[in-house]
Design a protein around this motif. Sequence first.
Motif, PDB file in Angstrom:
ATOM      1  N   ARG A 104       3.869   6.757   8.340  1.00  0.00           N
ATOM      2  CA  ARG A 104       2.873   5.691   8.179  1.00  0.00           C
ATOM      3  C   ARG A 104       3.227   4.501   9.049  1.00  0.00           C
ATOM      4  O   ARG A 104       2.365   3.897   9.675  1.00  0.00           O
ATOM      5  N   CYS A 138      -2.431   7.128  -4.235  1.00  0.00           N
ATOM      6  CA  CYS A 138      -3.634   6.303  -4.100  1.00  0.00           C
ATOM      7  C   CYS A 138      -4.621   6.666  -5.201  1.00  0.00           C
ATOM      8  O   CYS A 138      -5.044   7.829  -5.306  1.00  0.00           O
ATOM      9  N   GLY A 172      -0.798   3.765  -1.424  1.00  0.00           N
ATOM     10  CA  GLY A 172      -1.191   3.399  -2.779  1.00  0.00           C
ATOM     11  C   GLY A 172      -0.028   2.853  -3.573  1.00  0.00           C
ATOM     12  O   GLY A 172       1.015   2.506  -3.024  1.00  0.00           O
ATOM     13  N   PRO A 230       3.217   2.079  -5.356  1.00  0.00           N
ATOM     14  CA  PRO A 230       4.551   2.687  -5.187  1.00  0.00           C
ATOM     15  C   PRO A 230       5.262   2.878  -6.526  1.00  0.00           C
ATOM     16  O   PRO A 230       4.999   2.159  -7.491  1.00  0.00           O
ATOM     17  N   SER A 252       5.149  -6.041  -0.664  1.00  0.00           N
ATOM     18  CA  SER A 252       4.142  -6.728   0.139  1.00  0.00           C
ATOM     19  C   SER A 252       4.741  -7.041   1.507  1.00  0.00           C
ATOM     20  O   SER A 252       5.942  -7.307   1.619  1.00  0.00           O
ATOM     21  N   HIS A 253       3.900  -6.986   2.546  1.00  0.00           N
ATOM     22  CA  HIS A 253       4.386  -7.353   3.882  1.00  0.00           C
ATOM     23  C   HIS A 253       3.285  -8.076   4.638  1.00  0.00           C
ATOM     24  O   HIS A 253       2.117  -7.695   4.568  1.00  0.00           O
ATOM     25  N   ASP A 268       3.116 -10.393  -4.154  1.00  0.00           N
ATOM     26  CA  ASP A 268       2.365 -10.615  -2.913  1.00  0.00           C
ATOM     27  C   ASP A 268       2.971 -11.788  -2.152  1.00  0.00           C
ATOM     28  O   ASP A 268       3.417 -12.768  -2.768  1.00  0.00           O
ATOM     29  N   GLU A 302      -3.572 -11.378  -6.118  1.00  0.00           N
ATOM     30  CA  GLU A 302      -3.140 -10.070  -5.596  1.00  0.00           C
ATOM     31  C   GLU A 302      -1.991  -9.518  -6.433  1.00  0.00           C
ATOM     32  O   GLU A 302      -1.937  -8.309  -6.685  1.00  0.00           O
ATOM     33  N   LEU A 342      -9.793  -5.590  -7.607  1.00  0.00           N
ATOM     34  CA  LEU A 342     -10.289  -6.522  -6.598  1.00  0.00           C
ATOM     35  C   LEU A 342     -11.695  -7.013  -6.960  1.00  0.00           C
ATOM     36  O   LEU A 342     -12.092  -8.102  -6.566  1.00  0.00           O
TER      37      LEU A 342
END
Length: 212
Positions: free
Chosen positions: A36, A82, A91, A93, A106-107, A124, A166, A176
């Motif tokens: 990925r 996911c 999706g 983890p 988060s990145h 987040d 988030e 969301l």
Amino acid sequence: MTDGVHAVVATTAAVLDAAGGVAAARALLAPYERARADRLHRSTDRDDHVAAHVLVRRVAAALLADGGREVEARDLVLEQRCSGCGGDDHGRPAIAGVPGVHVSLSHARGWVAAGAARGPCGIDVEPVAPVAPLQGVLSPGEAAGIADLGPDARDAAFLRLWTRKEAVVKTGAASLDDLARLDVRGDEPLPGVRVRDLDAPPEVVAAVATVG
Ligand SMILES: CC(C)(COP(=O)(O)OP(=O)(O)OC[C@H]1O[C@@H](n2cnc3c(N)ncnc32)[C@H](O)[C@@H]1OP(=O)(O)O)[C@@H](O)C(=O)NCCC(=O)NCCS
């Protein structure tokens, strides 16, 4: 750590350095995680992805050590599922074989964050930058609360609310679609869900949420 969550915010560079460089960091990941990362066009995005996936193993290992189980971060396997398409390379983890530990990562543009807790958690991070507050994201009260701020303060305040939302969404307690109904100004935005800002350098904002 009053809520039992291990949460860390760091630069991608610091995480990769601590791992011994990007090649050593990549070696800690599962093949699907490396694949990925490799599909991302920008090398900076690839580094962020690798660093976040390393950091989540570190915080999970720290949580396990707190419970008396010494385990090396490199021995932890991350698995993802996911809920949208059922895919198993993205999706939410989780740590394989350790159902009692919940993780989140988060990145974003040179920054990473990861959290681990005994119940569902979400994290987040966002670098502070000029942002056009998105329509349909804030509750009426939240929107009114930042409307009169100057541009810089408004950007930071919006991003603080955004990261808190988030983080809550990543726990699974909201979706969301709920963002504009979800008021995250308090520390318990939903029954049984707690959210707080994380200590971080002034150039980023980060939040963590926990359930239970
Ligand atoms: C959860 C979500 C809001 C976070 O995205 P973001 O803020 O842009 O990015 P962040 O870097 O903060 O977080 C991304 C991480 O959240 C995690 N994540 C993804 N989906 C998640 C979910 N449903 N619940 C909890 N965590 C999730 C992943 O670890 C992901 O990192 P990875 O892609 O490197 O594995 C986003 O992934 C999303 O909108 N998901 C719903 C839509 C979806 O599932 N699309 C795919 C359908 S095939």
